[in-house]
Motif scaffolding. Structure first.
Motif, short mmCIF file in Angstrom:
data_model
loop_
_atom_site.label_atom_id
_atom_site.label_comp_id
_atom_site.label_asym_id
_atom_site.label_seq_id
_atom_site.Cartn_x
_atom_site.Cartn_y
_atom_site.Cartn_z
N ASP A 101 0.82 -1.21 0.00
CA ASP A 101 0.00 0.00 0.00
C ASP A 101 0.86 1.27 0.00
O ASP A 101 0.78 2.10 0.91
N PRO A 102 1.68 1.47 -1.03
CA PRO A 102 2.59 2.63 -1.05
C PRO A 102 1.85 3.92 -1.36
O PRO A 102 0.83 3.93 -2.06
N SER A 103 2.41 5.03 -0.88
CA SER A 103 1.80 6.33 -1.13
C SER A 103 2.82 7.44 -0.87
O SER A 103 3.90 7.19 -0.35
N LYS B 105 7.25 2.25 10.82
CA LYS B 105 6.35 3.16 11.52
C LYS B 105 6.02 2.63 12.91
O LYS B 105 5.64 1.46 13.06
N GLY B 106 6.16 3.50 13.90
CA GLY B 106 5.89 3.10 15.27
C GLY B 106 7.06 2.44 15.96
O GLY B 106 7.01 2.19 17.17
N PHE B 107 8.11 2.16 15.20
CA PHE B 107 9.30 1.49 15.77
C PHE B 107 10.56 2.23 15.32
O PHE B 107 11.59 1.61 15.04
N GLU C 262 6.04 6.35 1.43
CA GLU C 262 5.67 5.55 2.60
C GLU C 262 4.98 4.28 2.16
O GLU C 262 4.41 4.21 1.07
N THR C 263 5.07 3.28 3.02
CA THR C 263 4.32 2.05 2.82
C THR C 263 3.46 1.82 4.06
O THR C 263 3.52 2.59 5.02
N ALA C 264 2.67 0.77 4.04
CA ALA C 264 1.85 0.47 5.22
C ALA C 264 2.73 0.26 6.44
O ALA C 264 2.33 0.60 7.56
N ALA C 265 3.93 -0.26 6.23
CA ALA C 265 4.78 -0.62 7.37
C ALA C 265 5.81 0.44 7.71
O ALA C 265 6.25 0.52 8.87
N GLY C 266 6.23 1.23 6.74
CA GLY C 266 7.37 2.09 7.04
C GLY C 266 7.55 3.26 6.10
O GLY C 266 6.69 3.59 5.28
N ARG C 267 8.71 3.88 6.24
CA ARG C 267 9.11 5.00 5.40
C ARG C 267 10.31 4.58 4.57
O ARG C 267 11.18 3.87 5.06
#
Length: 605
Positions: A78-80, A130-132, A102-107
């Motif tokens: 899910d890139p954006s 993201k979040g970590f 960005e992706t669903a999981a990270g940058r």
């Protein structure tokens, strides 16, 4: 497709062309229109993904390859937010841009090269989850609890408790086997990401893998190429660091970066428990047997870690000293002795030169041709635009240099390297003529692409000249050619009948694939299951096909669950440790990590 090509070609500026392409690419991805997205790539194109889409290190080629990758990864990735991070540039009909998304999981960050037909190369690389995110810069730890706290423990007390319990009351999630530069760099990455890990090293001290090598050993790569993560070398560090200085730096780095690290600890076996999804790693820790139960094991034993010790007839009859180059103690004991060094690559040249300096009578046995490049020419023409003070002055930081190098897919890297070595050949023509006149068998790689491709394809077959080649050219180091047939009590006899008197024989015969360590510690079945490490499948000398597109098994998932490989030079240890650490962190946190294009096995060793 004609309209797409026209619009890309007609955009007025490099920046406009890139922004147009990124907008179209993102729109196609958002619509899950894989056909439209892949049509934005040139017919001959390359997409290299480092974890961000594939949870793998994977290069795909052409529109079909792009379509396959997106078909397997787009929904979960899910890139954006695709955007440039600095103004685009253009040269020789190619538009280049640095991008972020960005992706669903990270940058992630990346690099794009556009031609009129569409994207020629695309690099996408995951930089953080993201979040970590790592605790650095504005997120750095405070380091102190202000106020009055009953029973407060100091930093030193907390560290002591951690060191006492790790591996006993508290199990690591990752065990890294091998505490050289690779293991230390990965250990630092995992520490900063909060992944419970333990680096296990059989030597007495961090840095001993360098400290115990022959005394005249120095890095042949320059300081700008060799920084470790987080903590670069000081600005007064020598360009080419002596091995003992590197050893001390690694020891200090391990302490400062708080890498969980066991010394005098040899792994004797490792067994995968498929039901529990964990390893049972048996460690001899300074005489104490300890069983570790990590979820993941990383072999960081080094691509130069498993010595190839030959077995020649008569070795048991030879009355002098004989050893592999990895065990060479240095030249001091061999003054006035006749030394035969079997091999003609980096270690062989270094050892021959040191023996000659200390008064030995030295003969180098060249068994096959070797690529030689003078250090000054390599630093200027081969590395200067990326790793030098000149590069830094031009705004090319170490991170940017790493990504520039990573942005060139291995398939087309010869196109970039061949002109470099043609220029070196012209600059140093007299040098090569003298080597040839001395009888040295020289090559430029199977396709003229020189040192870097030889290193990536086979990890051998070259020498960066820091002086020994002059001794070969003027005859101070004698040359013999051919394969070793056998040894006698006091000589080495070649297959052509030449007999070389010897008091000492050094086997500079290289190193085997890292999966040889897996065979020793886990078993041959598992070693065969994961297959050979290193090489690209280029079908050049010592790199059999089929084409792999990435380094075999390195820094990415293997056919054995929970088993990874990490190694290479200091540059690779620094750069690729990030991607391996992010893959392990994602698994530690329970993120979904669907792997696209798992490494196939074509060669066992």
């Amino acid at each position: 497709m004609t309209q797409t090509v026209d619009r890309i070609a007609e955009a007025s500026t490099p920046q406009a062309r890139v922004e147009d392409w990124l907008a179209r690419f993102e729109a196609a991805l958002a619509a899950r229109d894989i056909e439209a997205a892949s049509a934005l790539f040139a017919v001959d194109s390359y997409w290299r993904d480092l974890v961000s889409f594939t949870w793998n290190l994977k290069t795909v080629e052409g529109r079909d390859g792009v379509a396959g990758l997106l078909g397997g990864c787009l929904e979960t990735t899910d890139p954006s937010g695709f955007r440039t991070s600095e103004p685009a540039t253009e040269a020789d009909g190619v538009t280049e841009a640095w991008i972020e998304f960005e992706t669903a999981a990270g940058r992630a960050k990346g690099h794009l090269r556009l031609k009129d037909e569409g994207a020629w190369t695309l690099l996408t690389s995951l930089r953080e989850l993201k979040g970590f995110e790592e605790s650095q810069r504005e997120r750095r730890p405070k380091g102190v609890e202000h106020g009055v706290v009953r029973g407060r423990r100091s930093w030193a007390e907390k560290r002591a408790e951690e060191q006492e319990t790790l591996g006993y009351g508290r199990q690591p999630y990752v065990v890294v086997i091998g505490g050289g530069q690779g293991g230390i760099a990965l250990g630092a990455r995992l520490r900063q990401l909060g992944v419970p890990s333990l680096v296990v090293e059989r030597n007495d001290r961090p840095g001993d893998s360098w400290r115990k090598r022959y005394k005249n050993l120095c890095l042949h790569d320059p300081v700008w190429y060799d920084h470790l993560p987080y903590l670069p070398f000081p600005e007064n560090w020598p360009v080419f660091a002596p091995k003992d200085k590197i050893a001390d730096w690694l020891e200090m780095y391990t302490r400062l970066m708080e890498v969980p690290y066991w010394t005098r600890s040899a792994v004797t076996s490792a067994v995968w428990d498929d039901d529990a999804k964990q390893w049972h790693v048996t460690v001899d820790r300074d005489g104490e047997q300890v069983i570790l139960t990590p979820r993941h094991v990383v072999f960081a034993t080094g691509m130069s870690g498993k010595p190839n010790l030959p077995s020649f007839p008569g070795m048991d009859e030879f009355e002098g000293d004989q050893h592999h180059s990895s065990q060479h103690p240095g030249p001091d004991a061999y003054a006035g002795k006749k030394a035969v060094v079997v091999g003609s690559n980096n270690s062989a040249h270094d050892i021959c030169a040191a023996l000659w300096e200390h008064g030995a009578d030295v003969t180098m046995v060249q068994r096959s041709s070797t690529h030689i490049v003078k250090s000054d020419s390599l630093m200027d023409l081969g590395l200067g635009d990326l790793y030098s003070e000149r590069a830094l002055a031009a705004g090319v930081t170490t991170e940017k240099a790493d990504l520039i190098f990573a942005s060139i897919p291995y398939r087309i890297m010869p196109e970039f390297q061949i002109p470099v070595y043609q220029a070196i050949r012209e600059r140093d023509a007299d040098f090569y003529a003298r080597l040839e006149a001395a009888g040295f068998e020289h090559d430029w790689g199977d396709d003229g692409s020189g040192l870097f491709l030889k290193y990536l394809r086979r990890g051998s077959g070259y020498y960066i000249d820091v002086g020994a080649s002059e001794l070969v050219a003027n005859g101070s180091i004698k040359l013999a050619h051919g394969q070793v047939d056998h040894l006698t009590a006091n000589s080495v006899v070649l297959s052509n009948g030449a007999e070389l008197e010897a008091d000492v024989v050094v086997y500079a015969t290289g190193y085997g694939s890292m999966n040889g360590w897996v065979a020793d510690l886990v078993g041959q079945e598992t070693a065969d299951k994961v297959g050979k490490c290193w090489g690209l499948g280029s079908e050049t000398t010592k790199d059999p096909g089929p084409w792999e597109g990435e380094q075999r098994n390195m820094w990415k998932p293997t056919q054995q669950e929970g088993l990874w490989f990490h190694g290479g030079n200091l540059h690779q240890s620094r750069h690729y440790s990030l991607y391996l650490a992010l893959q392990l962190k994602a698994r530690f946190e329970g993120l979904e990590t669907p792997v696209y294009g798992l490494q196939e096995v074509h060669h066992l060793s």
